[in-house]
Design a protein around this motif. Structure first.
Motif, PDB file in Angstrom:
ATOM      1  N   TRP A 137       0.820  -1.209   0.000  1.00 45.39           N
ATOM      2  CA  TRP A 137       0.000   0.000   0.000  1.00 45.39           C
ATOM      3  C   TRP A 137       0.863   1.272   0.000  1.00 45.39           C
ATOM      4  O   TRP A 137       0.522   2.255  -0.636  1.00 45.39           O
ATOM      5  N   ARG A 138       1.993   1.237   0.693  1.00 45.46           N
ATOM      6  CA  ARG A 138       2.865   2.417   0.696  1.00 45.46           C
ATOM      7  C   ARG A 138       3.329   2.757  -0.706  1.00 45.46           C
ATOM      8  O   ARG A 138       3.408   3.931  -1.080  1.00 45.46           O
ATOM      9  N   VAL A 139       3.616   1.728  -1.500  1.00 45.04           N
ATOM     10  CA  VAL A 139       4.053   1.976  -2.878  1.00 45.04           C
ATOM     11  C   VAL A 139       2.895   2.496  -3.720  1.00 45.04           C
ATOM     12  O   VAL A 139       3.047   3.430  -4.509  1.00 45.04           O
ATOM     13  N   ILE A 140       1.727   1.896  -3.554  1.00 48.54           N
ATOM     14  CA  ILE A 140       0.546   2.354  -4.292  1.00 48.54           C
ATOM     15  C   ILE A 140       0.253   3.813  -3.966  1.00 48.54           C
ATOM     16  O   ILE A 140       0.038   4.643  -4.853  1.00 48.54           O
ATOM     17  N   ALA A 141       0.264   4.144  -2.681  1.00 47.21           N
ATOM     18  CA  ALA A 141      -0.083   5.504  -2.250  1.00 47.21           C
ATOM     19  C   ALA A 141       0.978   6.525  -2.622  1.00 47.21           C
ATOM     20  O   ALA A 141       0.724   7.727  -2.571  1.00 47.21           O
TER      21      ALA A 141
ATOM     22  N   CYS B  36     -10.183   6.620  -2.017  1.00 49.63           N
ATOM     23  CA  CYS B  36      -8.950   6.275  -1.306  1.00 49.63           C
ATOM     24  C   CYS B  36      -9.329   5.535  -0.036  1.00 49.63           C
ATOM     25  O   CYS B  36      -9.772   6.149   0.942  1.00 49.63           O
ATOM     26  N   GLU B  37      -9.190   4.222  -0.055  1.00 46.84           N
ATOM     27  CA  GLU B  37      -9.461   3.371   1.096  1.00 46.84           C
ATOM     28  C   GLU B  37      -8.118   2.803   1.544  1.00 46.84           C
ATOM     29  O   GLU B  37      -7.643   1.816   0.978  1.00 46.84           O
ATOM     30  N   PRO B  38      -7.458   3.467   2.499  1.00 42.57           N
ATOM     31  CA  PRO B  38      -6.095   3.070   2.897  1.00 42.57           C
ATOM     32  C   PRO B  38      -5.962   1.576   3.150  1.00 42.57           C
ATOM     33  O   PRO B  38      -6.774   0.962   3.843  1.00 42.57           O
TER      34      PRO B  38
END
Length: 518
Positions: free
Chosen positions: A377-381, A435-437
């Motif tokens: 998720w960090r990479v996606i965000a 945006c659903e973390p």
């Protein structure tokens, strides 16, 4: 309080804090129009900090909620151009801010501004609103007004004739992290060590820091009887070329050589700004046109109405330092890109059952990974902006340039924040729709397209973590179908490469050896 940071002396209340009377009355309700814009998005949390209740009328409720999570905020979906929606939103309101501007090249913008102003004026009078506050632009002492400045003056006049006490502030160039004027100065100065420029770079400008604009807007609610038009500005009066070299000095750049030429018309200058800076020519043109004449305060009546900030007005140099520090710390609250793009789609992606009977093209890819869901998720965000799109940077750059050539926003808008995303944020030529973390990032395309497009980047967990990526395109007519066929051969490079690279970076971040370079 972010860019405002007005501290009260010990034992004193801030200048703009609402204080209940002896009867313990409920905090006043404030209607904020333009809450998802650059200034409105910063004013909203400060109104809450000052003790007011706030109602927001917006076409994008999720975007407004992203600026301030509070029970004191009531978000109402609606359009300021709809008289019934404005009338309903005014019910029970004591104060109203009108911060809606059509800063685009849309041919009907002046008529739209006029209609919205009339809706606000008539609804405020009917509802018994005690004060209207509007932010317009400084007008020159002589010479014709640009169509955008003329429209802003007309809006102010409509509000003043409403019968409701109206305070119309007129500001010039607003300097703050993320403001369009600041970004224009910043990128022109950083990119061009030598610059041929229009004659207006010799005109006198009185810039004002965003924190001082917010100070005046907040203090307006504390006034009893004041109304009319007042100019606001910072303590410095500079030529535009001095402002650019002032930025170079503060940013540690060599002095820029700027040559004023008589041949660059506003139209040509706006094209030039559109090519060199992230500001598209549709927005650059009204900014350029507002600089055709000296833009300084004609009177200082505001000093008789509103005390200056406790630490004094912010100098141009200090405003630059504050803006650059916000960017460096990744704490930009709002940006000019928060404003909606003219003619860009705003409807959400239809659900799958709604696709029935419609032509739709998709490119879906799934990659299983050993990376943790958190790392993925960090990479996606972190996609877009300085990190790019993780694959074929040349193809992305070419698509961005093509978009600018055809009047689109291009890739240069970047991101408001390097580390955080919220609904409504811009990511280059996309906008965050969902945006659903930890689960889903959905981007809606704002580039010029013969159709509507979305890009989903999702993280799914089970026995193993999976990365799911889906591009969706609804073509418009024959041109849309031909466009999809033309770009289809590149999808194997762009989308497959992006999926593989996102997974590879996420897996490397989970390894002790450290992450791969993005």
């Amino acid at each position: 309080m972010g860019d405002l940071d007005v501290a009260a002396p010990t034992g004193a209340e801030p200048l703009y804090r609402w204080k209940p009377g002896q009867g313990g009355e409920t905090a006043p309700l404030v209607l904020l129009l333009g809450a998802t814009g650059y200034i409105g998005g910063r004013l909203l949390p400060r109104l809450l900090n000052a003790g007011y209740r706030v109602r927001v009328l917006t076409r994008s409720p999720e975007r407004a909620r992203g600026f301030a999570e509070s029970e004191a905020v009531e978000v109402v979906q609606g359009d300021a151009g709809d008289a019934a929606a404005v009338r309903a939103a005014m019910d029970g309101v004591r104060f109203a801010y009108h911060l809606v501007h059509s800063m685009t090249g849309h041919r009907d913008f002046r008529r739209l501004d006029r209609e919205i102003a009339r809706n606000v004026a008539e609804s405020a009078a009917e509802a018994g609103v005690r004060r209207l506050v509007y932010l317009g632009g400084l007008t020159p002492r002589s010479g014709p007004l640009s169509v955008h400045l003329a429209s802003r003056r007309e809006v102010g006049e409509i509000l003043e004739r409403s019968g409701v006490p109206a305070l119309v502030f007129q500001a010039g160039v607003v300097i703050g992290s993320g403001s369009a004027s600041f970004e224009m100065i910043r990128h022109l100065t950083e990119v061009l060590p030598v610059m041929p420029a229009p004659r207006w770079v010799r005109n006198r400008i009185q810039p004002i820091a965003i924190r001082d604009v917010l100070h005046y807007l907040l203090c307006a609610l504390k006034l009893e009887d004041a109304s009319g038009t007042v100019d606001i500005g910072g303590p410095d009066v500079l030529r535009y070329d001095q402002m650019m070299n002032g930025y170079a000095r503060i940013a540690g750049l060599p002095r820029r050589r700027i040559w004023a030429l008589p041949v660059l018309t506003p139209r040509l200058a706006s094209h030039w700004v559109g090519l060199v800076t992230p500001v598209p020519r549709s927005l650059a043109r009204p900014l350029v046109e507002s600089l055709q004449h000296d833009c300084v305060m004609r009177d200082h009546r505001v000093d008789d109405l509103i005390p200056r900030p406790l630490e004094g007005l912010t100098s141009y140099d200090d405003a630059l330092r504050l803006a650059l520090s916000r960017i460096e710390l990744d704490r930009v609250e709002t940006s000019w890109v928060d404003a909606a793009v003219a003619q860009a789609p705003s409807d959400p992606l239809p659900s799958d059952p709604e696709w029935a009977g419609r032509v739709v093209y998709t490119d879906a890819r799934t990659v299983e990974t050993t990376a943790s869901a958190e790392a993925l998720w960090r990479v996606i965000a972190g996609i877009g902006g300085e990190n790019g799109w993780y694959s074929t940077p040349l193809l992305w750059a070419l698509r961005g340039w093509a978009d600018r050539v055809f009047g689109g926003v291009g890739l240069k808008r970047g991101r408001r924040s390097r580390s955080g995303l919220r609904v409504g944020d811009v990511v280059d030529f996309w906008r965050v729709e969902v945006c659903e973390p930890g689960r889903l990032l959905r981007l809606r395309a704002e580039m010029r397209l013969p159709g509507l497009a979305w890009l989903d980047l999702a993280c799914e967990t089970g026995t193993r973590t999976s990365y799911r990526q889906r591009a969706v395109f609804f073509p418009r007519g024959l041109s849309g179908r031909l466009y999809w066929l033309a770009v289809l051969p590149f999808h194997g490079l762009v989308f497959s490469g992006m999926a593989r690279r996102i997974v590879a970076i996420a897996e490397s971040e989970d390894r002790p050896s450290g992450p791969l370079h993005r």
